[in-house]
Design a protein around this motif. Structure first.
Motif, PDB file in Angstrom:
ATOM      1  N   VAL A   1      -1.557  -4.793  14.976  1.00  0.00           N
ATOM      2  CA  VAL A   1      -2.937  -4.825  14.481  1.00  0.00           C
ATOM      3  C   VAL A   1      -3.150  -3.790  13.385  1.00  0.00           C
ATOM      4  N   TYR A   2      -2.783  -2.525  13.663  1.00  0.00           N
ATOM      5  CA  TYR A   2      -3.096  -1.479  12.683  1.00  0.00           C
ATOM      6  C   TYR A   2      -2.135  -1.508  11.509  1.00  0.00           C
ATOM      7  N   THR A   3      -0.852  -1.311  11.785  1.00  0.00           N
ATOM      8  CA  THR A   3       0.098  -1.213  10.677  1.00  0.00           C
ATOM      9  C   THR A   3       0.259  -2.552   9.988  1.00  0.00           C
ATOM     10  N   GLY A   4       0.176  -3.636  10.759  1.00  0.00           N
ATOM     11  CA  GLY A   4       0.419  -4.944  10.166  1.00  0.00           C
ATOM     12  C   GLY A   4      -0.786  -5.523   9.472  1.00  0.00           C
ATOM     13  N   ALA A   5      -1.952  -5.441  10.101  1.00  0.00           N
ATOM     14  CA  ALA A   5      -3.112  -6.151   9.567  1.00  0.00           C
ATOM     15  C   ALA A   5      -4.069  -5.231   8.829  1.00  0.00           C
ATOM     16  N   ILE A   6      -4.521  -4.166   9.492  1.00  0.00           N
ATOM     17  CA  ILE A   6      -5.595  -3.361   8.914  1.00  0.00           C
ATOM     18  C   ILE A   6      -5.106  -2.622   7.677  1.00  0.00           C
ATOM     19  N   MET A   7      -3.884  -2.061   7.761  1.00  0.00           N
ATOM     20  CA  MET A   7      -3.387  -1.293   6.615  1.00  0.00           C
ATOM     21  C   MET A   7      -3.085  -2.201   5.433  1.00  0.00           C
ATOM     22  N   VAL A   8      -2.618  -3.427   5.717  1.00  0.00           N
ATOM     23  CA  VAL A   8      -2.408  -4.389   4.627  1.00  0.00           C
ATOM     24  C   VAL A   8      -3.745  -4.726   3.975  1.00  0.00           C
ATOM     25  N   LEU A   9      -4.781  -4.835   4.797  1.00  0.00           N
ATOM     26  CA  LEU A   9      -6.126  -5.101   4.255  1.00  0.00           C
ATOM     27  C   LEU A   9      -6.566  -3.962   3.344  1.00  0.00           C
ATOM     28  N   PHE A  10      -6.335  -2.712   3.782  1.00  0.00           N
ATOM     29  CA  PHE A  10      -6.679  -1.552   2.944  1.00  0.00           C
ATOM     30  C   PHE A  10      -5.927  -1.596   1.616  1.00  0.00           C
ATOM     31  N   LEU A  11      -4.607  -1.792   1.700  1.00  0.00           N
ATOM     32  CA  LEU A  11      -3.795  -1.829   0.477  1.00  0.00           C
ATOM     33  C   LEU A  11      -4.259  -2.950  -0.441  1.00  0.00           C
ATOM     34  N   PHE A  12      -4.573  -4.090   0.159  1.00  0.00           N
ATOM     35  CA  PHE A  12      -5.018  -5.246  -0.618  1.00  0.00           C
ATOM     36  C   PHE A  12      -6.307  -4.926  -1.365  1.00  0.00           C
ATOM     37  N   VAL A  13      -7.260  -4.310  -0.665  1.00  0.00           N
ATOM     38  CA  VAL A  13      -8.541  -3.979  -1.319  1.00  0.00           C
ATOM     39  C   VAL A  13      -8.326  -2.952  -2.418  1.00  0.00           C
ATOM     40  N   ILE A  14      -7.485  -1.935  -2.152  1.00  0.00           N
ATOM     41  CA  ILE A  14      -7.248  -0.905  -3.168  1.00  0.00           C
ATOM     42  C   ILE A  14      -6.635  -1.524  -4.416  1.00  0.00           C
ATOM     43  N   MET A  15      -5.673  -2.415  -4.204  1.00  0.00           N
ATOM     44  CA  MET A  15      -5.021  -3.004  -5.373  1.00  0.00           C
ATOM     45  C   MET A  15      -5.924  -4.027  -6.054  1.00  0.00           C
ATOM     46  N   LEU A  16      -6.705  -4.755  -5.280  1.00  0.00           N
ATOM     47  CA  LEU A  16      -7.603  -5.768  -5.857  1.00  0.00           C
ATOM     48  C   LEU A  16      -8.674  -5.108  -6.718  1.00  0.00           C
ATOM     49  N   LEU A  17      -9.230  -4.009  -6.229  1.00  0.00           N
ATOM     50  CA  LEU A  17     -10.305  -3.339  -6.965  1.00  0.00           C
ATOM     51  C   LEU A  17      -9.775  -2.294  -7.936  1.00  0.00           C
ATOM     52  N   ASN A  18      -8.442  -2.126  -7.967  1.00  0.00           N
ATOM     53  CA  ASN A  18      -7.829  -1.150  -8.873  1.00  0.00           C
ATOM     54  C   ASN A  18      -8.428   0.248  -8.666  1.00  0.00           C
ATOM     55  N   LEU A  19      -8.401   0.678  -7.400  1.00  0.00           N
ATOM     56  CA  LEU A  19      -9.019   1.954  -7.056  1.00  0.00           C
ATOM     57  C   LEU A  19      -8.050   3.112  -7.171  1.00  0.00           C
ATOM     58  N   ASN A  20      -6.813   2.841  -7.575  1.00  0.00           N
ATOM     59  CA  ASN A  20      -5.804   3.892  -7.467  1.00  0.00           C
ATOM     60  C   ASN A  20      -5.883   4.909  -8.595  1.00  0.00           C
TER      61      ASN A  20
END
Lengths: 166, 109
Positions: free
Chosen positions: A58-77
């Motif tokens: 749940v955490y490493t597989g799903a939630i963290m992928v969701l975080f990474l996805f949002v960061i990359m989608l919104l170009n927050l880096n």
């Protein structure tokens, strides 16, 4: 076993600190993944095998992928985050330290806790957890599925483009 | 599985309490320290996880599986919370083109 506990605890605390103090959000996510993996290691040490596997999925597989996805989608880096003033930061550190102090003082009697039941180290296995979940906690389990559906609908509604505005 | 060794045979329970308190305080510190909304959501996850670890430790110590069921439900709530929180974040980025938490102060009073 003792060595493993202290190693995992040190890794968890250091990576948690790095989550707070690292510059770019991607690094924070990576350190949070390390922290969650060490917490999963703690679950394995406690023989809570079901929770360890669910935690990793749940955490490493799903939630963290969701975080990474949002960061990359919104170009927050880009680490151009305007930092809080020095005063606010010092206040935050002092407040966190005071909370730590108060909680340590409040739980200093944890040494005296006696085990309620005789030791049975099989309770973390899938069979025991399933028996408890589907006998004693069947209604909350079903209600949590309703919670999931409503969270999903809410997320989709929030993420949808406002058609009236554009 | 019968003779599988468990960390609680060797490690006193208060070490788990101390570890979870430290992790929780780091989560609180992160919420107060950072302005980036996504880091704040991550720190909330950290706090939830420290509570989960403590619940599991007490559940194993008392040999009572109820604590682990609670951990399971906390995971469910955390997953739902992250989904909604990240949706709000995406909407915030789209509307005001920033993820700074200080710009969301219109509901203050």
């Amino acid at each position: 076993m003792t060595f493993l506990f202290y190693l995992l605890a040190a890794v968890a605390i250091l990576s948690a600190l790095m989550v707070v103090f690292s510059r770019s959000p991607i690094n924070s996510v990576i350190f949070l993944i390390i922290c969650f993996l060490s917490i999963a290691g703690h679950y394995i040490l406690l023989n809570a095998q079901f929770l360890a596997v669910v935690h990793i999925i749940v955490y490493t597989g799903a939630i963290m992928v969701l975080f990474l996805f949002v960061i990359m989608l919104l170009n927050l880096n880009t680490s151009n985050e305007p930092h809080k003033s020095q005063l606010t930061r010092i206040t935050a550190v002092i407040t966190g330290g005071l909370l730590l102090l108060v909680l340590i003082a409040a739980t200093k009697d944890a040494v005296l806790i006696q085990a309620k039941n005789p030791a049975d180290y099989n309770i973390g296995l899938v069979k025991q957890i399933g028996q408890t979940l589907f006998k004693q906690f069947l209604l909350p389990f079903e209600i949590s599925s309703v919670l999931f559906i409503s969270a999903m609908v809410g997320a989709v509604m929030l993420g949808k483009k406002d058609s009236k505005k554009n | 599985m019968k003779d599988m060794s468990v960390a609680l045979k060797f490690i006193p329970l208060d070490h788990y309490v101390l570890l979870c308190i430290i992790l929780f305080s780091i989560g609180v510190l992160g919420v107060l320290y950072r302005r980036n909304t996504i880091i704040i959501i991550m720190c909330i996850e950290l706090m939830l996880n420290s509570v989960n670890l403590l619940l599991t430790a007490f559940s194993v110590y008392h040999s009572d599986p109820t604590g682990q069921i609670f951990v399971f439900f906390i995971m469910v709530v955390a997953a739902a919370e992250v989904a909604v929180g990240l949706a709000i974040l995406v909407m915030m980025k789209r509307n005001i083109d920033s993820v700074d938490i200080n710009l969301l102060s219109r509901l203050k009073w």
